[in-house]
Design a protein around this motif. Structure first.
Motif, mmCIF file in Angstrom:
data_model
loop_
_atom_site.group_PDB
_atom_site.id
_atom_site.type_symbol
_atom_site.label_atom_id
_atom_site.label_comp_id
_atom_site.label_asym_id
_atom_site.label_seq_id
_atom_site.Cartn_x
_atom_site.Cartn_y
_atom_site.Cartn_z
ATOM 1 N N ILE A 1 -1.621 5.625 -11.153
ATOM 2 C CA ILE A 1 -0.621 6.107 -12.109
ATOM 3 C C ILE A 1 0.714 6.378 -11.409
ATOM 4 N N THR A 2 0.670 7.079 -10.279
ATOM 5 C CA THR A 2 1.927 7.444 -9.603
ATOM 6 C C THR A 2 2.616 6.227 -9.007
ATOM 7 N N ALA A 3 1.841 5.294 -8.454
ATOM 8 C CA ALA A 3 2.441 4.090 -7.882
ATOM 9 C C ALA A 3 3.045 3.214 -8.968
ATOM 10 N N ALA A 4 2.345 3.094 -10.092
ATOM 11 C CA ALA A 4 2.869 2.297 -11.193
ATOM 12 C C ALA A 4 4.115 2.933 -11.783
ATOM 13 N N PHE A 5 4.150 4.252 -11.828
ATOM 14 C CA PHE A 5 5.326 4.929 -12.373
ATOM 15 C C PHE A 5 6.556 4.639 -11.514
ATOM 16 N N LEU A 6 6.385 4.674 -10.202
ATOM 17 C CA LEU A 6 7.529 4.402 -9.322
ATOM 18 C C LEU A 6 8.011 2.966 -9.463
ATOM 19 N N THR A 7 7.078 2.032 -9.475
ATOM 20 C CA THR A 7 7.468 0.622 -9.416
ATOM 21 C C THR A 7 7.727 0.003 -10.775
ATOM 22 N N LYS A 8 6.846 0.258 -11.747
ATOM 23 C CA LYS A 8 6.953 -0.424 -13.035
ATOM 24 C C LYS A 8 7.811 0.328 -14.048
ATOM 25 N N HIS A 9 7.954 1.645 -13.891
ATOM 26 C CA HIS A 9 8.737 2.419 -14.859
ATOM 27 C C HIS A 9 10.085 2.842 -14.312
ATOM 28 N N LEU A 10 10.112 3.308 -13.071
ATOM 29 C CA LEU A 10 11.398 3.623 -12.452
ATOM 30 C C LEU A 10 12.027 2.381 -11.829
ATOM 31 N N GLY A 11 11.237 1.349 -11.596
ATOM 32 C CA GLY A 11 11.768 0.110 -11.056
ATOM 33 C C GLY A 11 12.186 0.201 -9.603
ATOM 34 N N ILE A 12 11.568 1.111 -8.839
ATOM 35 C CA ILE A 12 11.942 1.343 -7.434
ATOM 36 C C ILE A 12 10.969 0.589 -6.527
ATOM 37 N N ASP A 13 11.501 0.071 -5.460
ATOM 38 C CA ASP A 13 10.758 -0.723 -4.479
ATOM 39 C C ASP A 13 9.476 -0.012 -4.044
ATOM 40 N N TRP A 14 8.402 -0.781 -3.866
ATOM 41 C CA TRP A 14 7.106 -0.248 -3.475
ATOM 42 C C TRP A 14 7.080 0.247 -2.031
ATOM 43 N N ARG A 15 7.959 -0.250 -1.162
ATOM 44 C CA ARG A 15 7.878 0.108 0.260
ATOM 45 C C ARG A 15 8.155 1.579 0.540
ATOM 46 N N PRO A 16 9.131 2.231 -0.119
ATOM 47 C CA PRO A 16 9.242 3.683 0.064
ATOM 48 C C PRO A 16 7.995 4.432 -0.393
ATOM 49 N N GLY A 17 7.315 3.914 -1.412
ATOM 50 C CA GLY A 17 6.061 4.523 -1.841
ATOM 51 C C GLY A 17 4.984 4.399 -0.782
ATOM 52 N N VAL A 18 4.889 3.224 -0.162
ATOM 53 C CA VAL A 18 3.944 3.017 0.937
ATOM 54 C C VAL A 18 4.180 4.048 2.033
ATOM 55 N N GLN A 19 5.435 4.215 2.418
ATOM 56 C CA GLN A 19 5.746 5.129 3.521
ATOM 57 C C GLN A 19 5.488 6.584 3.153
ATOM 58 N N TRP A 20 5.774 6.956 1.914
ATOM 59 C CA TRP A 20 5.522 8.346 1.501
ATOM 60 C C TRP A 20 4.034 8.649 1.494
ATOM 61 N N PHE A 21 3.229 7.752 0.992
ATOM 62 C CA PHE A 21 1.782 7.951 1.029
ATOM 63 C C PHE A 21 1.281 7.983 2.476
ATOM 64 N N PHE A 22 1.815 7.104 3.333
ATOM 65 C CA PHE A 22 1.426 7.113 4.743
ATOM 66 C C PHE A 22 1.707 8.471 5.380
ATOM 67 N N ARG A 23 2.791 9.087 4.986
ATOM 68 C CA ARG A 23 3.144 10.382 5.586
ATOM 69 C C ARG A 23 2.096 11.440 5.280
ATOM 70 N N TRP A 24 1.508 11.414 4.093
ATOM 71 C CA TRP A 24 0.658 12.506 3.647
ATOM 72 C C TRP A 24 -0.832 12.218 3.679
ATOM 73 N N LEU A 25 -1.232 10.989 3.409
ATOM 74 C CA LEU A 25 -2.649 10.704 3.193
ATOM 75 C C LEU A 25 -3.474 10.788 4.467
ATOM 76 N N LEU A 26 -4.547 11.563 4.418
ATOM 77 C CA LEU A 26 -5.508 11.573 5.519
ATOM 78 C C LEU A 26 -6.166 10.216 5.684
ATOM 79 N N ASP A 27 -6.360 9.503 4.586
ATOM 80 C CA ASP A 27 -7.021 8.199 4.643
ATOM 81 C C ASP A 27 -6.022 7.048 4.721
ATOM 82 N N GLY A 28 -4.747 7.352 4.936
ATOM 83 C CA GLY A 28 -3.734 6.310 4.964
ATOM 84 C C GLY A 28 -3.973 5.307 6.084
#
Length: 439
Positions: A324-351
């Motif tokens: 849901i959150t990834a789709a909201f950033l990319t498909k609804h806000l229309g923002i590049d997926w790469r900043p999303g990748v990096q933000w998840f990498f910063r926080w996720l234990l399983d990243g």
């Protein structure tokens, strides 16, 4: 063989560890080695803390077996060669990995081993099925569609699990080094790392596995295993988990998705930075304010904000919330997926590279989705998978007083109620509010 070095990387366990088992079976003395690489220590405070907890647990386990975990800091290739030469080791064993960094490390280590006449042997262990062992017909390097991969993966001959060693003999005089101090993580409710904790959670999960098919998308029930951080660091064997859950098709399918992205990343190591479908990667919007609101969980769309706040609180996020959150950033806000990748990498234990980046590309329509233009309507998703708003209220305390499904659309509440909420309305930067409100 008299002496062997086992270079641990992302296989921080003694159960079903092929590299460690082979060394203990074929060498009189074994040096379990972990090299703290400064190049990787800056990536995520959460994962660094989890890693250090896992190393402390691994040392304790190895000491109980008569050995120890030798700790070094620096370039893993140089340190592994130095340790091997200092103990007169004839061979080095390590688990094979698929990221670009891991493969460069492997290539450098192979060259140095050849130069110093030390045997290097790579082992499976990070996936259920080796990423390079299943190839599609027609000469392709990897499967690009999940369903045919799953059929072949399910029918493949899985390797046999290997037992934990009963004894480890460390060469005399080896300086084992000090464990790193435990750093502060960023997420206050993050899980604890280590094989001991992994196996405890593994045993508990197996007792609650049966209703997984009905509960894995139920966001308030949180009916997932939460074992992904332990798989990411190899505190738990994915093969052991798959064997234990083999009759539960929905859960085994999720483990296969993990393997699927590993074989994708092996064939496409630029998965974190380059689109697999370039034609779908050309119309992103530049909106730093909207991106920051998304990161902070302040978009005004409760189900999105709940997911983003869970990410920061726990270093983990429910799989449905990730979609849901990834789709909201990319498909609804229309923002590049790469900043999303990096933000998840910063926080996720399983990243990790294969799964984090592969899933982001799938959602963004630039990767392996056979329906790249699909959309996830956050309101419909919330009403379906959090029908009473329990998940939202758990992570968005500003909305705790709102009853039932109304919590998912607070902008529809009466004006006097809205004024009493310390919660933002939907972002003004939405290109078309109707896009994400419609079914």
């Amino acid at each position: 063989m008299r002496t062997a070095v086992v270079l641990f990387t992302r296989d921080l366990r003694v159960h079903d560890n092929p590299a460690l088992a082979a060394a203990c079976a074929n060498a009189e003395q074994v040096v379990p080695l972990y090299v703290l690489d400064p190049a990787l220590g800056k990536l995520s405070p959460n994962r660094t803390r989890f890693l250090h907890q896992a190393l402390a647990d691994l040392r304790k386990t190895l000491r109980a077996l008569g050995g120890d975990l030798v700790i070094r800091m620096g370039d893993p290739v140089a340190e592994a060669i130095e340790v091997a030469r200092s103990v007169g080791a004839e061979g080095i064993g390590m688990a094979a990995d698929v990221s670009g960094y891991a493969r460069r490390r492997e290539d450098r280590l192979r060259r140095e081993c050849e130069r110093h006449r030390i045997a290097l042997r790579l082992f499976p262990g990070l996936t259920v099925v080796d990423p390079g062992s299943l190839r599609p017909g027609g000469g392709g390097q990897s499967y690009r569609v999940f369903s045919p991969y799953f059929r072949v993966w399910r029918a493949a001959q899985w390797r046999d699990e290997v037992a934990a060693p009963s004894k480890i003999t460390l060469p005399q005089g080896v300086a084992v080094g000090r464990l790193p101090s435990l750093p502060d993580g960023e997420s206050p409710d993050a899980a604890e790392g280590g094989e001991t904790e992994a196996r405890k959670r593994f045993s508990t999960w197996l007792r609650h596995l049966e209703p997984y098919a009905d509960l894995h998308d139920d966001m308030p029930a949180d009916g997932t295993s939460r074992l992904s951080p332990y798989l990411r660091f190899g505190c738990l064997s994915p093969l052991e988990l798959a064997n234990a859950a083999r009759e539960n098709e929905p859960y085994v399918r999720q483990l296969c998705w993990r393997d699927f992205y590993y074989q994708v990343a092996l064939a496409f190591p630029q998965i974190s930075v380059k689109p697999m479908r370039p034609a779908a990667d050309s119309s992103w919007r530049d909106d730093s304010d909207a991106l920051q609101h998304w990161k902070d969980g302040l978009t005004g769309v409760p189900i999105v904000d709940a997911g983003m706040r869970q990410l920061q609180a726990e270093g983990w996020m429910h799989n449905r919330a990730r979609l849901i959150t990834a789709a909201f950033l990319t498909k609804h806000l229309g923002i590049d997926w790469r900043p999303g990748v990096q933000w998840f990498f910063r926080w996720l234990l399983d990243g990790d590279v294969p799964n984090n980046s592969g899933n982001w590309q799938w959602v963004a329509g630039t990767g392996n989705d056979t329906r790249p233009y699909r959309r996830f309507n956050p309101i419909r998703q919330a009403e379906r998978f959090d029908p009473s708003g329990v998940y939202v209220r758990r992570y968005v305390p500003e909305l705790k007083g709102i009853e039932g499904v109304a919590v998912h659309q607070p902008w529809r509440l009466p004006a006097d109620v809205r004024r009493g909420l310390d919660y933002p309305g939907p972002l003004e930067s939405h290109r078309d509010e109707a896009v994400w409100l419609r079914p």
